[in-house]
Design an enzyme around this catalytic site. Structure first.
Site, short mmCIF file in Angstrom:
data_model
loop_
_atom_site.label_atom_id
_atom_site.label_comp_id
_atom_site.label_asym_id
_atom_site.label_seq_id
_atom_site.Cartn_x
_atom_site.Cartn_y
_atom_site.Cartn_z
CB SER A 33 15.34 -0.64 69.12
OG SER A 33 15.59 0.37 68.70
CG ASP A 248 22.10 2.40 64.34
OD1 ASP A 248 22.46 2.89 65.16
OD2 ASP A 248 21.42 1.12 64.54
CG HIS A 251 19.77 1.46 68.00
ND1 HIS A 251 19.92 0.96 66.79
CD2 HIS A 251 18.55 1.13 68.30
CE1 HIS A 251 18.72 0.56 66.25
NE2 HIS A 251 17.92 0.44 67.29
#
Length: 435
Positions: A33, A248, A251
Site C-alpha cells: 500500500s 494509523d 502509512h
C-alpha cells in the site's frame, strides 16, 4: 549468402520496428500500500512535467488512461482510487535534476496489504487462495498475477526506453520475517531473468517502513530491511527517518511521501553520477535575499527567481514554507536540516510563513513585516535590468534642500523643501522655475 541476407534484413526490421530511446530512463515500481499510494493527492500533485511519464498497467477511468499506454505521470499512478506515493516525487525530482533531453518513466504495479509472496512466481497462486476478500478486486485488475503484469508492462516499456532500476516498498505484511530479504531476492532475480537485465546495471532501491521516530506500527521491520544489501549486492535502502505519517502509523502522509520520493531519487541520481546540490554548491550559484536578517545566508534566490530555504530543526516532524498561500514541503536530511525550493516567483515582495508541525510561525532568518493582518516574514525578488530606471545610477544628481526663512507676511520663520538640479551650483546666474 541469400539466406544470410534475408536473416539480416529480418533482424534489422525487427530492431527497427520500434524506436528505443536511450535517454528514456525506465524504473519498475512494485510493493504494497505505501508504494500503491495511500495519501489523498492534492492540486499540486496533479501538475507534472511531461518528461515524467507513467505506463499505465491497468485501465484507469479516473484519469483517462488505458492499459499499456504512456501518459504524463500525475497522481494517482497505480489504479483508480489509489493516492499519492513515493514514485510521484521520485519522478519529479529525477527530471528536475537530469538534462532536458532525458525523460523518466515508471511502470507501477502494487497491491495494498499484500505479502511479498504475491510477487514470487512459485508462491503467488497459493497466496491468492488465502487472500482476503477486499484484496480480490485489486488482484482481478491484474488478472490475479501482479508479477506477470509488471513483466508484461516492463517488456512494453523496454521498446521505448532503458530500464535503469527497480523501486520497491514492501514489508509491513511480512514484519518480523528474517527470511524476507531472501524472498525479495527471488523476486529481483526473476525480474532480471525475465527481462534480460544485468544486476550490476539495474539496482534495487527499497524504502523503510514508517520509522520508530513517528511511532511506526511495523518499525521493527526496518532492521530486517536494512540487511537487503547483504543479500542483494546492488541494492540500497532508503531511510524513513523523520518522515511524517498518517494516523494509523502504517502509512506515510502526503508530505511524507513527497520527501520519501525525493530520497529515492537522490539515491538513483547518485548511481547515475548526478548528485543533488550541497548547501555549499547552492550558495555558490545563489544570492541571499535582501530581506534577510543581518548575517543570515538563507533564504536565497537563483537567477530564475526561485527561492531556497534551509533550516536546522531536528526535533520537528513536518516543516513547510507557505509563500503567498502556496505551500512547499521541506525535505529533512538525516542530520536534521530542512530544505525547500520554490517555483519561479514573480518580481516583487512576497510574504511567507513557516508551518512547524502545522503551526504557522515567522522565519527567524527573515526580517519581519506587517502583512496578512499580522507580522510575517518577507522575501524580496529583485527586478533585472528593467528596474534600472528607478535605481540609483552613477550619474550627476541634484539635491533636496531644507531651507528656513522669515516670512514677512506671517511675521514668523517658516520651512520649505527645495530641489535643485545637478548643475545648479555651476551656473548660479541661471534661473529655474519653482513649484
Amino acid at each position: 549468402m541469400k539466406k544470410l541476407l534475408i536473416a539480416c534484413c529480418a533482424l534489422l526490421l525487427s530492431v527497427g520496428s520500434f524506436a528505443q530511446d536511450p535517454n528514456f530512463y525506465i524504473y519498475l515500481c512494485f510493493g504494497q500500500s505505501n508504494m500503491e499510494g495511500n495519501a489523498r493527492y492534492e492540486a499540486q500533485d496533479t501538475v507534472v512535467n511531461p518528461r515524467f511519464q507513467v505506463l499505465s498497467a491497468v485501465d484507469n477511468s479516473e484519469v483517462g488512461r488505458l492499459k499499456g499506454k504512456w501518459y504524463p505521470a500525475r497522481a494517482p499512478l497505480c489504479r483508480k482510487g489509489t493516492g499519492l506515493g513515493p514514485a510521484d516525487y521520485f519522478g519529479r525530482t529525477m527530471v528536475e535534476n537530469l538534462p532536458e533531453n532525458v525523460r523518466v518513466g515508471v511502470v507501477h504495479v502494487a497491491i495494498g496489504g499484500c505479502r511479498i509472496e504475491l510477487f514470487q512466481k512459485d508462491k503467488y497462486k497459493e497466496y491468492i487462495k488465502t487472500a482476503p476478500e477486499w484484496m480480490k478486486g485489486m488482484l482481478k485488475a491484474y488478472d490475479d498475477d501482479p508479477y506477470a503484469r509488471l513483466v508484461e508492462m516492463a517488456k512494453l516499456a523496454q521498446k521505448d526506453g532503458v530500464i535503469k532500476g527497480i523501486l520497491m516498498h514492501q514489508g509491513e505484511s511480512n514484519t518480523g520475517e528474517k527470511e524476507w530479504p531472501l524472498k525479495v531476492k527471488d523476486v529481483y532475480d526473476n525480474l532480471l531473468a525475465d527481462l534480460n537485465l544485468r544486476g550490476q546495471e539495474v539496482p534495487l532501491i527499497a524504502g523503510e517502513v514508517v520509522n520508530a521516530d513517528h511511532g511506526g506500527t511495523c518499525a521493527s521491520m526496518n532492521p530486517i530491511i536494512a540487511t537487503l544489501p547483504e543479500v542483494i549486492p546492488n541494492s540500497y535502502v532508503i531511510s524513513s527517518a523523520g518522515l511524517s505519517c498518517a494516523f494509523d502509523h502504517l502509512h506515510f502522509d502526503a508530505a511524507g511521501y513527497r520527501i520519501f520520493g525525493q530520497r529515492y531519487a537522490a539515491q538513483a541520481l547518485k548511481l547515475l553520477g548526478v548528485g543533488l546540490p550541497t548547501a555549499e554548491e547552492l550558495m555558490e550559484r545563489t544570492v541571499p535575499a535582501s530581506t534577510n536578517m543581518h548575517g543570515c545566508d538563507f533564504p536565497r534566490l537563483d537567477q530564475d527567481n526561485r527561492a531556497y530555504f534551509r533550516l536546522f530543526a531536528p526535533d520537528v516532524k513536518r516543516l513547510q514554507v507557505d509563500v503567498c498561500g502556496k505551500r512547499y514541503d521541506m525535505l529533512k536530511d538525516e542530520k536534521g536540516w530542512w530544505s525547500a525550493k520554490t517555483d519561479k516567483l514573480v518580481v516583487g515582495f512576497h510574504y511567507y510563513f513557516l508551518l512547524v508541525d502545522g503551526f504557522s510561525v515567522i522565519d527567524p532568518m527573515s526580517n519581519t513585516f506587517f502583512g496578512c493582518s499580522r507580522m510575517a516574514s518577507g522575501i524580496e525578488v529583485p527586478e533585472g535590468k528593467e528596474g534600472d530606471y528607478y535605481r540609483t545610477q552613477n550619474v550627476p544628481h541634484g539635491q533636496v534642500r531644507t531651507v528656513t526663512y522669515f516670512s514677512e507676511s506671517q511675521q514668523k520663520f517658516r520651512r520649505c523643501v527645495v530641489y535643485t538640479p545637478a548643475e545648479y551650483e555651476k551656473n548660479t546666474k541661471k534661473r529655474y522655475p519653482v513649484l
